[in-house]
Design a protein around this motif. Structure first.
Motif, PDB file in Angstrom:
ATOM      1  N   LYS A 238      29.225  40.512  26.060  1.00 17.50           N
ATOM      2  CA  LYS A 238      30.550  40.688  26.192  1.00 17.50           C
ATOM      3  C   LYS A 238      31.350  40.987  27.325  1.00 17.50           C
ATOM      4  O   LYS A 238      32.555  40.854  27.580  1.00 17.50           O
ATOM      5  CB  LYS A 238      31.368  41.617  24.991  1.00 17.50           C
ATOM      6  N   ARG A 239      30.392  41.531  28.592  1.00 15.21           N
ATOM      7  CA  ARG A 239      30.939  42.158  29.730  1.00 15.21           C
ATOM      8  C   ARG A 239      30.839  40.784  30.613  1.00 15.21           C
ATOM      9  O   ARG A 239      29.803  40.376  31.096  1.00 15.21           O
ATOM     10  CB  ARG A 239      30.233  43.122  30.256  1.00 15.21           C
ATOM     11  N   LYS A 240      31.927  40.210  30.969  1.00 16.03           N
ATOM     12  CA  LYS A 240      32.076  38.917  32.086  1.00 16.03           C
ATOM     13  C   LYS A 240      32.228  39.461  33.488  1.00 16.03           C
ATOM     14  O   LYS A 240      32.262  38.315  34.247  1.00 16.03           O
ATOM     15  CB  LYS A 240      33.145  38.195  31.411  1.00 16.03           C
ATOM     16  N   GLU A 241      32.328  40.616  33.736  1.00 11.66           N
ATOM     17  CA  GLU A 241      32.332  41.192  35.105  1.00 11.66           C
ATOM     18  C   GLU A 241      31.079  40.639  36.023  1.00 11.66           C
ATOM     19  O   GLU A 241      30.092  40.980  35.619  1.00 11.66           O
ATOM     20  CB  GLU A 241      32.521  42.617  35.215  1.00 11.66           C
ATOM     21  N   MET A 242      31.465  39.839  37.023  1.00 11.20           N
ATOM     22  CA  MET A 242      30.500  39.399  37.783  1.00 11.20           C
ATOM     23  C   MET A 242      30.814  39.441  39.359  1.00 11.20           C
ATOM     24  O   MET A 242      32.036  39.244  39.647  1.00 11.20           O
ATOM     25  CB  MET A 242      30.048  37.790  37.459  1.00 11.20           C
ATOM     26  N   MET A 243      29.818  39.680  40.225  1.00  7.84           N
ATOM     27  CA  MET A 243      29.932  39.671  41.511  1.00  7.84           C
ATOM     28  C   MET A 243      30.602  38.354  42.167  1.00  7.84           C
ATOM     29  O   MET A 243      29.777  37.257  41.875  1.00  7.84           O
ATOM     30  CB  MET A 243      28.812  40.160  42.420  1.00  7.84           C
ATOM     31  N   LEU A 244      31.662  38.394  42.766  1.00  5.44           N
ATOM     32  CA  LEU A 244      32.097  37.107  43.306  1.00  5.44           C
ATOM     33  C   LEU A 244      31.127  36.407  44.322  1.00  5.44           C
ATOM     34  O   LEU A 244      30.639  37.132  45.226  1.00  5.44           O
ATOM     35  CB  LEU A 244      33.484  36.971  44.022  1.00  5.44           C
ATOM     36  N   SER A 245      31.041  35.027  44.605  1.00 10.42           N
ATOM     37  CA  SER A 245      30.270  34.538  45.514  1.00 10.42           C
ATOM     38  C   SER A 245      30.498  34.945  46.803  1.00 10.42           C
ATOM     39  O   SER A 245      29.519  35.044  47.716  1.00 10.42           O
ATOM     40  CB  SER A 245      30.427  32.891  45.334  1.00 10.42           C
TER      41      SER A 245
END
Length: 357
Positions: A238-245
């Motif tokens: 459920k956690r969608k936080e991702m490091m941006l490109s």
């Protein structure tokens, strides 16, 4: 402190092309001191209880001592084999036979004397039938019925992650204060005063000198195919936080311009499920052929759809894998990490073995 932590560090080969032997460093991190105290206290209580019981019995009573922890034999799970124990009737006479009962180890007290534990052989460790089959749907279903996850989700919705983190810090600080444990700053000042008694009245504000940075650790996302009960960052599907490109690119630039950094440490979530993971690894390896790249892997990710070539990718880029299991018992692992996780993890380790890790 109530869990044995198995941490496996897997590296490729021995550094020489001529050597095909692989290295697996398996370290058992268990809270031996805490565990010994628990076992000791438990035994003392049992002995005291038995002693009180015996005083109420006739002098001719026949008893058997409590089973030692070394008598426990595991059969894949922490269930104890038949051991002699007193009858539950509470009374005993000289002609009373002890009965054999099935005793189970308490869930907080798995033995630390691992050399005395006998595990039955599992017929099929390498589960090729699991390749390409995701854990995500199963994890989401288990989260729906898990009271702890539901309570956390409700709390996060009410006050937000930032407030929850602040509350946890306050609770931890109060717990330590109750044990007369000083906070970090005060602890450092005390040590400084002990080391430099002539300066104890003039402790500098910055008494921890900054040294050269050796490790660049990146948490590249909280998305994960598992939802472990012990996860300190609450990772889950459920956690969608991702490091941006663009942030990932900046991190590689920093690494390229920092020759003093010797280790790139990638974590998450399941870092491999971040779209920037492979690009970071490739570019870091290209920019710094000498650097040690660590992937903190949950193991089950190698079975996920789309990750069929992950093991080969890690091998080609000489990635150092650090993985863990919270216990050697399948039952305990699955209760904390999800149904079937133990079996998938062992299968993943064998996949890495096959690739030369």
């Amino acid at each position: 402190t109530k869990t044995h932590l198995l941490t496996m560090s897997l590296v490729q080969g021995a550094g020489s092309p001529a050597k095909e032997n692989t290295v697996i460093a398996l370290t058992l991190f268990c809270s031996a001191i805490y565990g010994s105290i628990v076992l000791s206290n438990r035994r003392n209580k049992e002995e005291t209880s038995r002693s009180n019981s015996k005083s109420q019995q006739t002098k001719s009573s026949s008893t058997t001592p409590p089973p030692s922890i070394s008598s426990y034999v595991f059969d894949g799970e922490p269930n104890v084999t038949d051991v002699e124990d007193l009858s539950s009737s509470g009374t005993c006479s000289s002609n009373t036979n002890t009965t054999k009962t099935k005793r189970e180890l308490p869930d907080y007290n798995t033995p630390i004397e691992v050399s005395n534990i006998k595990l039955s052989k599992i017929k099929k460790f390498r589960r090729k039938d699991l390749d390409g089959k995701s854990l995500i749907d199963q994890t989401l279903n288990e989260m729906k019925t898990d009271a702890q996850f539901q309570e956390t989700a409700k709390r996060m919705k009410e006050v937000g992650a930032k407030r929850m983190s602040m509350d946890e810090r306050k609770l931890r600080r109060r717990s330590l204060a109750a044990l007369n444990v000083p906070d970090f700053d005060e602890f450092v000042r005390q040590k400084y005063a002990e080391e430099y008694p002539d300066r104890k009245n003039s402790v500098p504000a910055a008494i921890i000198p900054r040294r050269t940075t050796k490790v660049l650790q990146l948490n590249i996302g909280l998305y994960c195919n598992q939802a472990c009960g012990h996860c300190h960052v609450e990772s889950s599907p459920k956690r969608k936080e991702m490091m941006l490109s663009k942030v990932a690119s900046k991190c590689v630039d920093i690494l390229r311009l920092s020759p003093e950094v010797t280790t790139l440490d990638l974590t998450g979530g399941a870092p491999e499920l971040n779209s920037s993971f492979r690009r970071i690894v490739r570019e870091a390896r290209g920019a710094r052929p000498d650097i040690d790249i660590i992937d903190r892997c949950n193991l089950t990710v190698v079975h996920e759809p789309g990750q069929e070539d992950l093991v080969e990718f890690l091998r080609e880029n000489r990635v150092h894998i650090v993985a863990s299991l919270p216990c050697y018992s399948a039952k305990n692992v699955n209760s904390q990490r999800g149904s079937g996780v133990f079996e998938r993890s062992i299968s993943a380790l064998l996949m890495l073995n096959e690739a030369g890790f």
